[in-house]
Scaffold this motif. Structure first.
Motif, short mmCIF file in Angstrom:
data_model
loop_
_atom_site.label_atom_id
_atom_site.label_comp_id
_atom_site.label_asym_id
_atom_site.label_seq_id
_atom_site.Cartn_x
_atom_site.Cartn_y
_atom_site.Cartn_z
N ASN A 173 13.56 9.85 24.77
CA ASN A 173 12.88 9.22 23.64
C ASN A 173 11.39 9.45 23.71
O ASN A 173 10.82 9.61 24.78
CB ASN A 173 13.13 7.71 23.65
N ILE A 185 4.39 9.59 27.97
CA ILE A 185 4.66 8.90 26.71
C ILE A 185 5.44 9.81 25.76
O ILE A 185 6.39 9.38 25.10
CB ILE A 185 3.34 8.47 26.03
N TYR A 226 -0.31 10.98 31.72
CA TYR A 226 0.07 9.77 30.96
C TYR A 226 0.60 10.14 29.59
O TYR A 226 1.66 9.67 29.16
CB TYR A 226 -1.14 8.84 30.84
N PHE A 241 7.83 7.65 22.94
CA PHE A 241 7.38 6.26 22.87
C PHE A 241 6.02 6.18 22.20
O PHE A 241 5.30 7.17 22.09
CB PHE A 241 7.24 5.69 24.28
N ASP A 242 5.67 5.00 21.79
CA ASP A 242 4.30 4.71 21.41
C ASP A 242 3.73 3.78 22.46
O ASP A 242 4.38 2.82 22.86
CB ASP A 242 4.25 4.01 20.05
N SER A 243 2.53 4.07 22.91
CA SER A 243 1.87 3.19 23.85
C SER A 243 0.92 2.27 23.09
O SER A 243 0.27 2.69 22.13
CB SER A 243 1.07 3.99 24.87
N ILE A 301 3.08 -2.31 27.76
CA ILE A 301 2.47 -1.45 26.74
C ILE A 301 3.45 -0.42 26.18
O ILE A 301 3.19 0.16 25.14
CB ILE A 301 1.21 -0.73 27.30
N VAL A 302 4.56 -0.21 26.87
CA VAL A 302 5.60 0.69 26.38
C VAL A 302 6.94 0.05 26.73
O VAL A 302 7.14 -0.40 27.85
CB VAL A 302 5.52 2.08 27.05
#
Lengths: 144, 144
Positions: free
Chosen positions: B5, B51, B47, B7-9, A114-115
């Motif tokens: 960085n 991210i 979480y 991120f996009d999940s 998912i990442v």
């Protein structure tokens, strides 16, 4: 053609710290590649069965019963080593996995990424195993 | 000297199935060697922080607060990938671990082996990595 062994554990189940459900989480890893295959849970009976049979046995939270992994699928997990973590609340099992660990047929239950950060995948271990796989493939599928 | 960085999940935390404590177990693995380093737990805030920062952040069950791993020790864990398992109740994180994952100073929390079956450790991956380590050692410590 795989020997089933009985083991001795250096710790008893009562020495472990259980979670809110009275269970011990178990991380299951392929003993050769170190791939993480699944996470499941043990109660005392499952732990003792695992030690006595050499085959990973869990407590099924959904069926609320002992779950000898592979009993219906044939996808047994033969114990290679068990380690407990620093606060004695999680077990790490290295296993010889027959077939697929996941009920979906995937080798691992963690097949949904998912990442992902782009990173240089040409690390030494991968380079060597890639070369090894090519050598084995050439051996098995020789080109004239 | 390590890029952080964002991120996009591909999944939101609310899509995960939480345990009896309302938390998500996270298995943490070295992204190069696949060594399992530790297991910890996340709530939604942890979480999302993970991210957003690219650094593993957990929910400390003992301190009952956000726990940015490495915040006091400097032993940060930089996210390389996150995968969720087939029933969405366990996360697998591959990380770049700075220093030691364990508060004891051990690289991994799973340093206590309690069961071991003797097995042939000369599997291909180990053979290649052993040879690689010898080569690197000779390079770093040349013998005249």
């Amino acid at each position: 053609n795989i020997n089933v062994n009985t083991f001795d554990s250096q710790k008893e189940f009562k020495e472990f710290k259980l979670n809110s459900d009275g269970l011990l989480p178990v991380v299951v890893q392929d003993y050769k590649t170190n791939e993480v295959l699944m996470v499941a849970y043990m109660n005392e009976e499952a732990y003792n069965n695992t030690i006595q049979t050499g085959k990973m046995t869990y407590y099924s939270r959904s069926r609320k019963e002992q779950w000898l992994k592979g009993d219906t699928s044939g996808h047994y997990q033969y114990v290679k080593s068990l380690s407990i973590d620093c606060d004695s609340d999680t077990l790490l099992a290295k296993v010889h996995q027959i077939g697929a660990a996941c009920h979906t047929g995937n080798r691992t239950c963690f097949y949904t990424e998912i990442v992902k950060k782009e990173y240089d995948d040409t690390n030494p271990l991968t380079v060597f195993s890639d070369v090894y796989n090519i050598i084995m493939d050439r051996k098995n599928n020789p080109k004239e």
